[in-house]
Design a protein around this motif. Structure first.
Motif, PDB file in Angstrom:
ATOM      1  N   SER A 188     -21.238  -5.628   0.121  1.00  0.00           N
ATOM      2  CA  SER A 188     -21.691  -4.852   1.276  1.00  0.00           C
ATOM      3  C   SER A 188     -20.634  -4.737   2.364  1.00  0.00           C
ATOM      4  N   ARG A 189     -19.599  -5.593   2.333  1.00  0.00           N
ATOM      5  CA  ARG A 189     -18.564  -5.551   3.364  1.00  0.00           C
ATOM      6  C   ARG A 189     -17.473  -4.549   3.014  1.00  0.00           C
ATOM      7  N   GLU A 190     -16.911  -3.911   4.026  1.00  0.00           N
ATOM      8  CA  GLU A 190     -15.845  -2.938   3.809  1.00  0.00           C
ATOM      9  C   GLU A 190     -14.464  -3.585   3.795  1.00  0.00           C
ATOM     10  N   ILE A 191     -14.361  -4.819   4.250  1.00  0.00           N
ATOM     11  CA  ILE A 191     -13.104  -5.562   4.209  1.00  0.00           C
ATOM     12  C   ILE A 191     -13.333  -6.822   3.385  1.00  0.00           C
ATOM     13  N   ILE A 192     -12.599  -6.947   2.284  1.00  0.00           N
ATOM     14  CA  ILE A 192     -12.717  -8.122   1.426  1.00  0.00           C
ATOM     15  C   ILE A 192     -11.322  -8.668   1.152  1.00  0.00           C
ATOM     16  N   ASN A 193     -11.263  -9.838   0.521  1.00  0.00           N
ATOM     17  CA  ASN A 193      -9.971 -10.460   0.255  1.00  0.00           C
ATOM     18  C   ASN A 193      -9.893 -10.938  -1.193  1.00  0.00           C
ATOM     19  N   ALA A 194      -8.768 -11.571  -1.526  1.00  0.00           N
ATOM     20  CA  ALA A 194      -8.548 -12.015  -2.901  1.00  0.00           C
ATOM     21  C   ALA A 194      -9.588 -13.048  -3.324  1.00  0.00           C
ATOM     22  N   HIS A 195      -9.986 -13.907  -2.400  1.00  0.00           N
ATOM     23  CA  HIS A 195     -10.996 -14.918  -2.735  1.00  0.00           C
ATOM     24  C   HIS A 195     -12.303 -14.257  -3.164  1.00  0.00           C
ATOM     25  N   ASP A 196     -12.705 -13.201  -2.469  1.00  0.00           N
ATOM     26  CA  ASP A 196     -13.924 -12.480  -2.847  1.00  0.00           C
ATOM     27  C   ASP A 196     -13.819 -11.947  -4.276  1.00  0.00           C
ATOM     28  N   PHE A 251      -9.056   0.750   3.910  1.00  0.00           N
ATOM     29  CA  PHE A 251      -8.704   1.698   2.852  1.00  0.00           C
ATOM     30  C   PHE A 251      -7.815   2.817   3.393  1.00  0.00           C
ATOM     31  N   VAL A 252      -7.861   3.049   4.700  1.00  0.00           N
ATOM     32  CA  VAL A 252      -6.960   4.042   5.301  1.00  0.00           C
ATOM     33  C   VAL A 252      -5.518   3.565   5.171  1.00  0.00           C
ATOM     34  N   GLU A 253      -5.274   2.314   5.506  1.00  0.00           N
ATOM     35  CA  GLU A 253      -3.934   1.741   5.366  1.00  0.00           C
ATOM     36  C   GLU A 253      -3.523   1.673   3.901  1.00  0.00           C
ATOM     37  N   ARG A 254      -4.469   1.358   3.037  1.00  0.00           N
ATOM     38  CA  ARG A 254      -4.172   1.300   1.601  1.00  0.00           C
ATOM     39  C   ARG A 254      -3.707   2.647   1.072  1.00  0.00           C
ATOM     40  N   ARG A 255      -4.399   3.714   1.453  1.00  0.00           N
ATOM     41  CA  ARG A 255      -4.041   5.046   0.968  1.00  0.00           C
ATOM     42  C   ARG A 255      -2.687   5.494   1.503  1.00  0.00           C
ATOM     43  N   GLU A 256      -2.327   5.023   2.682  1.00  0.00           N
ATOM     44  CA  GLU A 256      -1.043   5.410   3.272  1.00  0.00           C
ATOM     45  C   GLU A 256       0.134   4.681   2.633  1.00  0.00           C
ATOM     46  N   ASN A 257      -0.108   3.501   2.078  1.00  0.00           N
ATOM     47  CA  ASN A 257       1.003   2.657   1.637  1.00  0.00           C
ATOM     48  C   ASN A 257       1.089   2.432   0.131  1.00  0.00           C
ATOM     49  N   PHE A 258      -0.012   2.586  -0.583  1.00  0.00           N
ATOM     50  CA  PHE A 258       0.029   2.347  -2.026  1.00  0.00           C
ATOM     51  C   PHE A 258       0.181   3.676  -2.752  1.00  0.00           C
ATOM     52  N   ARG A 259       1.254   3.813  -3.497  1.00  0.00           N
ATOM     53  CA  ARG A 259       1.513   5.026  -4.264  1.00  0.00           C
ATOM     54  C   ARG A 259       1.344   4.706  -5.742  1.00  0.00           C
ATOM     55  N   VAL A 299     -10.264  -0.590  -4.432  1.00  0.00           N
ATOM     56  CA  VAL A 299     -11.451  -1.365  -4.054  1.00  0.00           C
ATOM     57  C   VAL A 299     -11.417  -1.589  -2.544  1.00  0.00           C
ATOM     58  N   LYS A 300     -12.020  -0.651  -1.809  1.00  0.00           N
ATOM     59  CA  LYS A 300     -12.089  -0.765  -0.354  1.00  0.00           C
ATOM     60  C   LYS A 300     -10.681  -0.914   0.229  1.00  0.00           C
ATOM     61  N   ASN A 301     -10.398  -2.052   0.894  1.00  0.00           N
ATOM     62  CA  ASN A 301      -9.076  -2.239   1.486  1.00  0.00           C
ATOM     63  C   ASN A 301      -8.077  -2.854   0.514  1.00  0.00           C
ATOM     64  N   LEU A 302      -8.477  -3.030  -0.738  1.00  0.00           N
ATOM     65  CA  LEU A 302      -7.607  -3.633  -1.745  1.00  0.00           C
ATOM     66  C   LEU A 302      -7.202  -2.619  -2.804  1.00  0.00           C
ATOM     67  N   GLU A 303      -6.067  -2.883  -3.409  1.00  0.00           N
ATOM     68  CA  GLU A 303      -5.667  -2.170  -4.619  1.00  0.00           C
ATOM     69  C   GLU A 303      -5.486  -3.230  -5.690  1.00  0.00           C
ATOM     70  N   LEU A 304      -6.180  -3.072  -6.805  1.00  0.00           N
ATOM     71  CA  LEU A 304      -6.090  -4.022  -7.902  1.00  0.00           C
ATOM     72  C   LEU A 304      -5.392  -3.371  -9.082  1.00  0.00           C
ATOM     73  N   TRP A 364     -16.888   3.820   4.252  1.00  0.00           N
ATOM     74  CA  TRP A 364     -16.592   4.450   5.536  1.00  0.00           C
ATOM     75  C   TRP A 364     -15.797   3.484   6.406  1.00  0.00           C
ATOM     76  N   TRP A 365     -14.896   4.053   7.229  1.00  0.00           N
ATOM     77  CA  TRP A 365     -14.084   3.223   8.107  1.00  0.00           C
ATOM     78  C   TRP A 365     -13.668   4.041   9.331  1.00  0.00           C
ATOM     79  N   THR A 366     -13.757   3.432  10.513  1.00  0.00           N
ATOM     80  CA  THR A 366     -13.305   4.084  11.739  1.00  0.00           C
ATOM     81  C   THR A 366     -11.861   3.670  11.997  1.00  0.00           C
TER      82      THR A 366
END
Length: 295
Positions: A45-53, A102-110, A134-139, A196-198
């Motif tokens: 349900s969270r829009e920001i997750i990490n490797a532990h999740d 995910f905004v930062e992810r789309r800008e930096n991950f090619r 995956v949200k703010n992550l790229e796997l 969604w992200w502001t």
């Protein structure tokens, strides 16, 4: 003479002691399961997750990853972001790139650049790599395979990884549309997720993906020889076509018309898909609507 017996001071019998221990253990296990399930639901349900999740979610689904230290993260860098790398018991690798959103992810991950990096790093090695947003992550999941190995085992493992990421991390959903005609049954599976992200400019950003998988089953008289088939699938202004030669063996089982996908707008969940099938010159039309929960 009245004799008072202090029952509280009596030591527990071995039987009662073991019973209490087992009861406490059961409560601990059950409460732990509830806690773990809650954490997975929270991650979905969270829009920001990490490797532990991510690692915890895979572990609950029976895929255990441990940190992999034999690889240099710098060799797999995406711009300024180095991945954390994990390996499971079968030697498959998981690369996790973490961003602020995910905004930062789309800008930096090619994706294309990283695909070339992985192809170079694994040149001559038996790895197949698949990328997931995956949200703010790229796997990036790199599954090892041997040419003599069972291809079905590789497909099954990828399917399980796909499902864990889609459902438990991306909070993906599925809507099934069905319809029929005198000679055909049809089913379309719409799988989608939406986040969604502001951003820093206070603008609401959207990240989504959906796929549509269509299958048809023939109910008519199966011909003795191969026959031509053409079909079209439409929903609103979008329309796709296909033609192929169909054998009697194919008509005897479910026919997969393929998978389409997009990062664009998700089709209306209460909409109608229209399929037109022409088999050996005979045309039939089907309307597919979403199945209700009770159907």
């Amino acid at each position: 003479m009245n004799v008072k017996v202090d029952t509280l001071s009596r030591p527990l019998s071995r039987h009662k002691y073991l019973s209490v221990m087992f009861a406490c253990l059961a409560i601990f296990i059950l409460s732990g399961s509830v806690f773990i399930d809650h954490k997975v639901e929270e991650a979905a349900s969270r829009e920001i997750i990490n490797a532990h999740d991510v690692i915890q979610t895979f572990r609950i689904e029976g895929i255990n990853f441990l940190p992999e230290t034999s690889l240099n993260p710098q060799e797999f860098r995406a711009k300024d972001t180095e991945p954390t790398i994990y390996k499971d018991s079968q030697g498959n690798l998981l690369f996790i790139y973490r961003y602020g959103s995910f905004v930062e992810r789309r800008e930096n991950f090619r994706e294309l650049e990283q695909r070339n990096i992985f192809a170079f790093a694994f040149e001559g090695k038996s790895y197949f790599s698949k990328q997931y947003s995956v949200k703010n992550l790229e796997l990036v999941y790199s599954i090892t395979y041997l040419y003599n190995a069972n291809p079905q085992a590789v497909k099954d493992k990828l399917k399980k990884v796909d499902q864990v990421i889609f459902t438990d991390l991306n909070a993906g959903k599925e809507v099934v549309f069905t319809g029929d005609s005198p000679s055909w049954d049809a089913k379309l599976s719409l799988r989608y997720y939406e986040h969604w992200w502001t951003d820093s400019d206070d603008k609401l950003q959207r990240d989504s993906h959906h796929t549509e998988t269509t299958t048809i089953t023939y109910k008519g008289q199966i011909p003795e020889h191969p026959v031509p088939m053409k079909y079209s699938i439409s929903a609103g202004a979008h329309k796709s076509y296909g033609t192929q030669e169909i054998t009697p063996e194919m008509l005897a089982r479910t026919i997969n018309l393929g998978v389409s996908g997009s990062n664009g707008l998700i089709p209306q969940l209460d909409g109608v898909y229209k399929i037109e099938i022409t088999l050996d010159g005979k045309t039939e039309e089907l309307e597919l609507k979403a199945k209700s929960d009770g159907s």
